[in-house]
Enzyme design. Structure first.
Site, mmCIF file in Angstrom:
data_model
loop_
_atom_site.group_PDB
_atom_site.id
_atom_site.type_symbol
_atom_site.label_atom_id
_atom_site.label_comp_id
_atom_site.label_asym_id
_atom_site.label_seq_id
_atom_site.Cartn_x
_atom_site.Cartn_y
_atom_site.Cartn_z
ATOM 1 C CD GLN A 66 59.403 52.840 40.356
ATOM 2 O OE1 GLN A 66 58.888 51.640 40.338
ATOM 3 N NE2 GLN A 66 59.628 53.362 41.659
ATOM 4 C CG PHE A 67 61.671 58.769 36.125
ATOM 5 C CD1 PHE A 67 62.440 59.342 36.597
ATOM 6 C CD2 PHE A 67 60.368 58.842 36.072
ATOM 7 C CE1 PHE A 67 61.916 60.624 37.277
ATOM 8 C CE2 PHE A 67 59.694 59.637 36.998
ATOM 9 C CZ PHE A 67 60.621 60.711 37.607
ATOM 10 C CB THR A 68 62.122 56.871 40.608
ATOM 11 O OG1 THR A 68 61.162 55.641 40.987
ATOM 12 C CG2 THR A 68 61.215 58.071 40.531
#
Length: 148
Positions: free
Chosen positions: A79-81
């Protein structure tokens, strides 16, 4: 690395309407990688996660780790967010997230290290995933390997 740790009764991940992974009791991890992360960050995160005492013992005290629970497993989702910068404007910037090839490599190394300790399943890196979970507690903890 930034990792959101959730104790779950069950969790699953679907891509293109196809179930790709699911677990019953254990931990759901949302994993973000930045370019400054190293093998040391992976080792630290794995050690903390598998030994974190967030499961209840027979006296209903959080004294057990995921390794202490029979049949427990981990579902790890990239999850890059987690590296969203929100200081300016209303549209988050994700410039702090690791570049895709680097982030994928570290995410895979992280999962391989986890799998040496406890059964681990994964999502699909860079895919549009749908995650379903039943949080237990709820117990949700944020681990940042740069904040030791």
């Amino acid at each position: 690395m930034k990792i959101v740790i959730q104790r779950v009764k069950r969790a699953s991940v679907t891509v293109d309407r196809q179930l790709i992974s699911e677990i019953q009791y254990g931990l759901l991890l949302f994993v973000g990688v930045e370019d400054a992360d190293t093998a040391e960050d992976i080792s630290y995160a794995v050690r903390k996660i598998v030994n974190m005492r967030i499961f209840s013992d027979e006296n209903d005290k959080m004294n057990l780790s995921v390794k202490d629970i029979s049949n427990a497993s981990i579902l790890s989702i990239s999850q890059f967010t987690l590296f969203a910068a929100t200081k300016k404007g209303n549209r988050p910037s994700f410039d702090g997230a690791g570049k895709p090839l680097f982030a994928k490599r570290l995410y895979e190394q992280f999962n391989a290290s986890l799998a040496c300790e406890i059964p681990t399943k994964t999502g699909q890196f860079a895919a549009d995933m749908q995650i379903e979970l039943l949080n237990d507690g709820p117990v949700t903890i944020i681990l940042d390997t740069k904040n030791r």
